[in-house]
Design a protein around this motif. Structure first.
Motif, PDB file in Angstrom:
ATOM      1  N   SER A  82       0.780  -1.284   0.051  1.00 17.63           N
ATOM      2  CA  SER A  82       0.192  -0.166   0.003  1.00 17.63           C
ATOM      3  C   SER A  82       1.016   1.148   0.035  1.00 17.63           C
ATOM      4  CB  SER A  82      -0.790  -0.097   1.184  1.00 17.63           C
ATOM      5  OG  SER A  82      -2.039   1.210   1.296  1.00 17.63           O
ATOM      6  N   SER A  83       1.879   1.257   0.794  1.00 12.89           N
ATOM      7  CA  SER A  83       2.897   2.407   0.750  1.00 12.89           C
ATOM      8  C   SER A  83       3.578   2.708  -0.509  1.00 12.89           C
ATOM      9  CB  SER A  83       3.970   2.338   1.902  1.00 12.89           C
ATOM     10  OG  SER A  83       5.016   3.202   1.837  1.00 12.89           O
ATOM     11  N   ILE A  84       4.170   1.454  -1.264  1.00 11.99           N
ATOM     12  CA  ILE A  84       4.565   1.665  -2.461  1.00 11.99           C
ATOM     13  C   ILE A  84       3.722   2.182  -3.400  1.00 11.99           C
ATOM     14  CG2 ILE A  84       5.431   0.225  -4.264  1.00 11.99           C
ATOM     15  CD1 ILE A  84       6.741  -1.546  -1.991  1.00 11.99           C
ATOM     16  N   ASN A  85       2.313   1.557  -3.375  1.00 10.25           N
ATOM     17  CA  ASN A  85       1.293   2.088  -4.549  1.00 10.25           C
ATOM     18  C   ASN A  85       0.941   3.595  -4.213  1.00 10.25           C
ATOM     19  OD1 ASN A  85       1.147  -0.102  -5.719  1.00 10.25           O
ATOM     20  ND2 ASN A  85      -0.356  -1.158  -4.411  1.00 10.25           N
ATOM     21  N   LYS A  86       0.966   3.876  -2.668  1.00  8.12           N
ATOM     22  CA  LYS A  86       0.659   5.287  -2.724  1.00  8.12           C
ATOM     23  C   LYS A  86       1.753   6.308  -3.143  1.00  8.12           C
ATOM     24  CE  LYS A  86      -2.193   4.841   1.742  1.00  8.12           C
ATOM     25  NZ  LYS A  86      -2.286   4.787   2.986  1.00  8.12           N
ATOM     26  N   LYS A  87       3.092   5.925  -3.119  1.00  5.90           N
ATOM     27  CA  LYS A  87       4.281   6.713  -3.521  1.00  5.90           C
ATOM     28  C   LYS A  87       4.144   6.564  -5.275  1.00  5.90           C
ATOM     29  CE  LYS A  87       7.302   5.615   0.347  1.00  5.90           C
ATOM     30  NZ  LYS A  87       8.493   5.077   0.594  1.00  5.90           N
ATOM     31  N   LYS A  88       3.795   5.473  -5.799  1.00  7.20           N
ATOM     32  CA  LYS A  88       3.526   5.470  -7.280  1.00  7.20           C
ATOM     33  C   LYS A  88       2.476   6.346  -7.762  1.00  7.20           C
ATOM     34  CE  LYS A  88       5.272   0.687  -7.908  1.00  7.20           C
ATOM     35  NZ  LYS A  88       4.888  -0.601  -8.418  1.00  7.20           N
ATOM     36  N   LEU A  89       1.557   6.467  -6.712  1.00  5.40           N
ATOM     37  CA  LEU A  89       0.200   7.022  -7.329  1.00  5.40           C
ATOM     38  C   LEU A  89       0.401   8.737  -7.132  1.00  5.40           C
ATOM     39  CD1 LEU A  89      -2.854   7.636  -7.614  1.00  5.40           C
ATOM     40  CD2 LEU A  89      -3.181   7.616  -5.025  1.00  5.40           C
ATOM     41  N   ASN A  90       1.289   8.989  -5.989  1.00  7.15           N
ATOM     42  CA  ASN A  90       1.549  10.485  -5.821  1.00  7.15           C
ATOM     43  C   ASN A  90       2.597  10.822  -6.901  1.00  7.15           C
ATOM     44  OD1 ASN A  90       0.400  10.939  -3.263  1.00  7.15           O
ATOM     45  ND2 ASN A  90       1.886  10.258  -2.137  1.00  7.15           N
ATOM     46  N   ALA A  91       3.594   9.950  -7.334  1.00 10.68           N
ATOM     47  CA  ALA A  91       4.506  10.348  -8.393  1.00 10.68           C
ATOM     48  C   ALA A  91       3.830  10.328  -9.563  1.00 10.68           C
ATOM     49  CB  ALA A  91       5.435   9.101  -8.486  1.00 10.68           C
ATOM     50  N   SER A  92       2.736   9.612  -9.940  1.00  7.54           N
ATOM     51  CA  SER A  92       1.746   9.623 -11.036  1.00  7.54           C
ATOM     52  C   SER A  92       0.985  11.100 -11.086  1.00  7.54           C
ATOM     53  CB  SER A  92       1.027   8.530 -11.206  1.00  7.54           C
ATOM     54  OG  SER A  92       1.730   7.588 -11.396  1.00  7.54           O
ATOM     55  N   ILE A  93       0.631  11.406 -10.039  1.00  5.59           N
ATOM     56  CA  ILE A  93      -0.236  12.684  -9.803  1.00  5.59           C
ATOM     57  C   ILE A  93       0.954  13.731  -9.998  1.00  5.59           C
ATOM     58  CG2 ILE A  93      -1.199  14.287  -8.373  1.00  5.59           C
ATOM     59  CD1 ILE A  93      -2.590  11.765  -6.884  1.00  5.59           C
ATOM     60  N   ARG A  94       1.902  13.658  -9.586  1.00  4.79           N
ATOM     61  CA  ARG A  94       2.964  14.897 -10.001  1.00  4.79           C
ATOM     62  C   ARG A  94       3.275  14.738 -11.294  1.00  4.79           C
ATOM     63  NH1 ARG A  94       5.023  12.874  -5.103  1.00  4.79           N
ATOM     64  NH2 ARG A  94       6.809  11.779  -6.058  1.00  4.79           N
ATOM     65  N   GLU A  95       3.412  13.766 -12.066  1.00  2.34           N
ATOM     66  CA  GLU A  95       3.829  13.644 -13.538  1.00  2.34           C
ATOM     67  C   GLU A  95       2.604  14.323 -14.179  1.00  2.34           C
ATOM     68  OE1 GLU A  95       4.729  10.394 -16.812  1.00  2.34           O
ATOM     69  OE2 GLU A  95       4.846   9.733 -14.747  1.00  2.34           O
ATOM     70  N   LYS A  96       1.483  13.971 -14.062  1.00  3.99           N
ATOM     71  CA  LYS A  96       0.240  14.459 -14.825  1.00  3.99           C
ATOM     72  C   LYS A  96       0.158  15.634 -14.405  1.00  3.99           C
ATOM     73  CE  LYS A  96      -3.987  14.934 -12.968  1.00  3.99           C
ATOM     74  NZ  LYS A  96      -4.622  15.495 -12.564  1.00  3.99           N
ATOM     75  N   ASP A  97       0.399  16.260 -13.381  1.00  5.54           N
ATOM     76  CA  ASP A  97       0.371  17.732 -12.854  1.00  5.54           C
ATOM     77  C   ASP A  97       1.329  18.295 -14.020  1.00  5.54           C
ATOM     78  OD1 ASP A  97      -1.802  17.378 -11.234  1.00  5.54           O
ATOM     79  OD2 ASP A  97      -0.577  17.759  -9.290  1.00  5.54           O
ATOM     80  N   GLY A  98       2.478  17.967 -13.905  1.00  9.91           N
ATOM     81  CA  GLY A  98       3.653  18.359 -14.827  1.00  9.91           C
ATOM     82  C   GLY A  98       3.091  18.815 -16.167  1.00  9.91           C
ATOM     83  N   VAL A  99       2.561  17.341 -16.712  1.00 10.83           N
ATOM     84  CA  VAL A  99       2.165  17.258 -18.105  1.00 10.83           C
ATOM     85  C   VAL A  99       1.051  18.250 -18.359  1.00 10.83           C
ATOM     86  CG1 VAL A  99       1.128  15.787 -19.736  1.00 10.83           C
ATOM     87  CG2 VAL A  99       2.786  14.815 -18.433  1.00 10.83           C
ATOM     88  N   VAL A 100      -0.011  18.394 -17.502  1.00  9.41           N
ATOM     89  CA  VAL A 100      -1.006  19.487 -17.567  1.00  9.41           C
ATOM     90  C   VAL A 100      -0.555  20.851 -17.687  1.00  9.41           C
ATOM     91  CG1 VAL A 100      -3.180  20.427 -16.434  1.00  9.41           C
ATOM     92  CG2 VAL A 100      -2.797  18.056 -16.603  1.00  9.41           C
TER      93      VAL A 100
END
Length: 149
Positions: A88-106
């Motif tokens: 769960s912790s790993i998946n939360k980190k991946k989710l946060n990284a994906s959100i940051r990446e998405k925000d950067g792309v946006v």
């Protein structure tokens, strides 16, 4: 018989993985139903409790054996719980990284659209200027032609 029933009463990793994969699939498809999940978990929990109770009430198994198996299962569940916490912790980190990446792309897309709009506005201005220059050139050419005549 009852011992096998005991080991099948608590969801094993394969069942949990199937449940998680079905949740991922439903979330990706947009068909996630939280209430349905709660019902499924409730039913699975009730079945697990019933199966454990049946095993516990079986008089042909000694209390010592029951305690040993319950302790073994508890230890296994603790390990599973810790594993799921880590995942769960790993998946939360991946989710946060994906959100940051998405925000950067946006943000990058927003910047690109802003630049595009500026370039389009400049292009329109240049076209107007070009049209004005051509019109001015045409007028000058006509005036020169009249002077020659």
């Amino acid at each position: 018989g009852n011992l096998d029933l005991f080991f099948h009463c608590i969801m094993d990793n394969a069942d949990i993985e199937k449940l998680i994969n079905s949740k991922i699939a439903s979330l990706e498809g947009g068909n996630y139903d939280k209430d349905e999940d709660i019902k499924k978990i409730g039913k699975a929990s009730k079945k697990a409790v019933k199966d454990i109770t049946t095993y516990y009430e079986n008089e042909s198994i000694s209390d010592k054996e029951k305690l040993a198996k319950l302790f073994e299962k508890l230890c296994q569940e603790i390990v599973n719980s810790k594993t799921f916490e880590k995942e769960s912790s790993i998946n939360k980190k991946k989710l946060n990284a994906s959100i940051r990446e998405k925000d950067g792309v946006v943000n990058e897309l927003t910047r690109a659209n802003t630049i595009k709009e500026r370039l389009e506005a400049l292009c329109r201005d240049l076209q107007k200027q070009n049209k004005n220059i051509q019109e001015e050139f045409r007028k000058v050419a006509e005036e020169e032609k009249r002077k020659r005549e």
